[in-house]
Design a protein around this motif. Structure first.
Motif, mmCIF file in Angstrom:
data_model
loop_
_atom_site.group_PDB
_atom_site.id
_atom_site.type_symbol
_atom_site.label_atom_id
_atom_site.label_comp_id
_atom_site.label_asym_id
_atom_site.label_seq_id
_atom_site.Cartn_x
_atom_site.Cartn_y
_atom_site.Cartn_z
ATOM 1 N N ASP A 50 5.418 -5.931 6.073
ATOM 2 C CA ASP A 50 4.264 -5.268 6.684
ATOM 3 C C ASP A 50 4.678 -3.968 7.368
ATOM 4 O O ASP A 50 3.946 -2.977 7.325
ATOM 5 C CB ASP A 50 3.581 -6.197 7.678
ATOM 6 C CG ASP A 50 2.871 -7.356 6.989
ATOM 7 O OD1 ASP A 50 2.430 -7.184 5.830
ATOM 8 O OD2 ASP A 50 2.758 -8.431 7.597
ATOM 9 N N SER A 51 5.838 -3.973 7.991
ATOM 10 C CA SER A 51 6.337 -2.735 8.594
ATOM 11 C C SER A 51 6.631 -1.696 7.528
ATOM 12 O O SER A 51 6.313 -0.513 7.683
ATOM 13 C CB SER A 51 7.602 -3.013 9.417
ATOM 14 O OG SER A 51 7.307 -3.793 10.555
ATOM 15 N N TYR A 52 7.238 -2.144 6.439
ATOM 16 C CA TYR A 52 7.529 -1.214 5.338
ATOM 17 C C TYR A 52 6.236 -0.589 4.825
ATOM 18 O O TYR A 52 6.165 0.622 4.586
ATOM 19 C CB TYR A 52 8.239 -1.956 4.209
ATOM 20 C CG TYR A 52 8.594 -1.078 3.031
ATOM 21 C CD1 TYR A 52 9.750 -0.298 3.047
ATOM 22 C CD2 TYR A 52 7.770 -1.019 1.913
ATOM 23 C CE1 TYR A 52 10.071 0.515 1.965
ATOM 24 C CE2 TYR A 52 8.086 -0.208 0.830
ATOM 25 C CZ TYR A 52 9.240 0.554 0.868
ATOM 26 O OH TYR A 52 9.542 1.369 -0.198
ATOM 27 N N TYR A 53 5.220 -1.398 4.680
ATOM 28 C CA TYR A 53 3.949 -0.924 4.151
ATOM 29 C C TYR A 53 3.259 0.043 5.111
ATOM 30 O O TYR A 53 2.726 1.080 4.689
ATOM 31 C CB TYR A 53 3.034 -2.115 3.882
ATOM 32 C CG TYR A 53 1.691 -1.745 3.304
ATOM 33 C CD1 TYR A 53 1.558 -1.461 1.952
ATOM 34 C CD2 TYR A 53 0.556 -1.681 4.107
ATOM 35 C CE1 TYR A 53 0.319 -1.126 1.409
ATOM 36 C CE2 TYR A 53 -0.675 -1.346 3.583
ATOM 37 C CZ TYR A 53 -0.790 -1.065 2.234
ATOM 38 O OH TYR A 53 -2.006 -0.724 1.709
ATOM 39 N N TYR A 100 -0.126 -3.233 -1.509
ATOM 40 C CA TYR A 100 -0.569 -1.897 -1.914
ATOM 41 C C TYR A 100 -1.520 -1.982 -3.100
ATOM 42 O O TYR A 100 -2.552 -1.305 -3.142
ATOM 43 C CB TYR A 100 0.663 -1.067 -2.257
ATOM 44 C CG TYR A 100 0.425 0.364 -2.656
ATOM 45 C CD1 TYR A 100 -0.310 1.235 -1.849
ATOM 46 C CD2 TYR A 100 0.966 0.867 -3.839
ATOM 47 C CE1 TYR A 100 -0.495 2.562 -2.202
ATOM 48 C CE2 TYR A 100 0.793 2.185 -4.200
ATOM 49 C CZ TYR A 100 0.066 3.038 -3.382
ATOM 50 O OH TYR A 100 -0.112 4.354 -3.747
ATOM 51 N N GLU A 101 -1.171 -2.820 -4.074
ATOM 52 C CA GLU A 101 -2.044 -3.001 -5.231
ATOM 53 C C GLU A 101 -3.402 -3.536 -4.800
ATOM 54 O O GLU A 101 -4.447 -3.100 -5.294
ATOM 55 C CB GLU A 101 -1.399 -3.939 -6.242
ATOM 56 C CG GLU A 101 -0.219 -3.355 -6.983
ATOM 57 C CD GLU A 101 -0.624 -2.272 -7.963
ATOM 58 O OE1 GLU A 101 -1.782 -2.293 -8.441
ATOM 59 O OE2 GLU A 101 0.203 -1.385 -8.236
ATOM 60 N N ASP A 102 -3.408 -4.484 -3.862
ATOM 61 C CA ASP A 102 -4.652 -5.113 -3.424
ATOM 62 C C ASP A 102 -5.502 -4.178 -2.576
ATOM 63 O O ASP A 102 -6.727 -4.106 -2.743
ATOM 64 C CB ASP A 102 -4.354 -6.383 -2.624
ATOM 65 C CG ASP A 102 -3.828 -7.521 -3.487
ATOM 66 O OD1 ASP A 102 -4.033 -7.465 -4.720
ATOM 67 O OD2 ASP A 102 -3.207 -8.443 -2.934
ATOM 68 N N GLU A 103 -4.862 -3.460 -1.652
ATOM 69 C CA GLU A 103 -5.613 -2.691 -0.665
ATOM 70 C C GLU A 103 -5.873 -1.250 -1.094
ATOM 71 O O GLU A 103 -6.977 -0.728 -0.872
ATOM 72 C CB GLU A 103 -4.877 -2.710 0.680
ATOM 73 C CG GLU A 103 -4.786 -4.101 1.288
ATOM 74 C CD GLU A 103 -4.169 -4.093 2.674
ATOM 75 O OE1 GLU A 103 -3.859 -3.003 3.206
ATOM 76 O OE2 GLU A 103 -3.993 -5.195 3.238
ATOM 77 N N LEU A 124 1.860 6.366 -1.786
ATOM 78 C CA LEU A 124 1.280 7.674 -1.485
ATOM 79 C C LEU A 124 -0.242 7.666 -1.437
ATOM 80 O O LEU A 124 -0.847 8.477 -0.722
ATOM 81 C CB LEU A 124 1.731 8.695 -2.534
ATOM 82 C CG LEU A 124 3.100 9.328 -2.331
ATOM 83 C CD1 LEU A 124 3.426 10.224 -3.528
ATOM 84 C CD2 LEU A 124 3.125 10.137 -1.046
ATOM 85 N N LEU A 125 -0.859 6.812 -2.214
ATOM 86 C CA LEU A 125 -2.310 6.817 -2.292
ATOM 87 C C LEU A 125 -2.890 5.886 -1.234
ATOM 88 O O LEU A 125 -2.296 4.889 -0.863
ATOM 89 C CB LEU A 125 -2.755 6.401 -3.699
ATOM 90 C CG LEU A 125 -2.122 7.232 -4.831
ATOM 91 C CD1 LEU A 125 -2.641 6.761 -6.190
ATOM 92 C CD2 LEU A 125 -2.358 8.710 -4.637
ATOM 93 N N GLY A 126 -4.058 6.236 -0.738
ATOM 94 C CA GLY A 126 -4.678 5.436 0.312
ATOM 95 C C GLY A 126 -4.537 6.024 1.696
ATOM 96 O O GLY A 126 -5.021 5.450 2.669
#
Length: 216
Positions: free
Chosen positions: A85-88, A184-187, A146-148
């Motif tokens: 979660d921190s990485y994300y 990342y894929e989900d959100e 990068l996206l989001g």
């Protein structure tokens, strides 16, 4: 999602050609291109190919890696060294990217971009000099997640790895990051929001979707 075979060289040419048809969405004089993908997808290699293809077309180009905008270790490791979660959410200094990279390239900006900020190996500021990107030039940013973030990209390409390929191609010591990419894929759904998706499971035989809304 349908894919067709392409080479990395042809892909770079396609991205450069597409970039040449665009006008910056923010009304400024600089185009901004994203090559998004997990570290295992090696985004730096296609980003450099795109940069070279744009230079051949007469554009000045600056390539920026998000690896140069990691936060200091004290912030990255606040919840341990292997917290997905921190990485994300907090490893990459998105505020610095806005301030030092995208802000100067807004309409009316100075064009002076900081190419990197932090060295994760020494855990010190890089002290790199600012680089001036002439008007009409293109910024190519590459790296993961990068996206989001509402970064003002005029064109975005997502290098997609299937879960199996992502696991195989991620070094064992880095596999703790895999849940971050699943999130990342989900959100962020990069495959839905990128202008083109490249299937990169086999690094020697990529395939892509072509441009969304275009015939090829």
């Amino acid at each position: 999602m349908r894919f067709e075979a392409i080479t990395w060289e042809r892909l770079a040419e396609a991205i450069a050609a597409r970039t040449d048809t665009l006008e910056p969405a923010d009304g400024g004089p600089w185009l901004k291109v994203a090559v998004d993908g997990a570290p295992a997808a090696r985004t730096g290699e296609p980003a450099e190919r795109v940069a070279q293809a744009l230079r051949v077309r007469g554009r000045a180009v600056l390539v920026v890696s998000t690896e140069g905008f990691l936060r200091p270790a004290s912030l990255r490791y606040e919840y341990g060294k292997q917290d997905p979660d921190s990485y994300y959410g907090s490893w990459f200094d998105t505020g610095a990217l806005w301030r030092e990279v995208f802000g100067p390239l807004e309409a009316g900006g100075s064009g002076r971009v900081l190419p990197d900020l932090w060295d994760p190996v020494t855990d010190r500021a890089t002290r790199s000099p600012y680089r001036s990107l002439p008007e009409g030039g293109a910024l190519v940013v590459h790296g993961p997640l990068l996206l989001g973030h509402w970064f003002p990209f005029d064109l975005s390409v997502h290098l997609r790895l299937s879960p199996g390929a992502l696991r195989r191609r991620t070094e064992e010591v880095e596999r703790w990051t895999l849940p971050a990419f699943a999130r990342y894929e989900d959100e962020a759904a990069p495959g839905d929001h990128a202008d083109a998706v490249v299937r990169a499971d086999d690094p020697l035989h990529p395939a892509w979707t072509g441009w969304r809304g275009a015939a090829g």
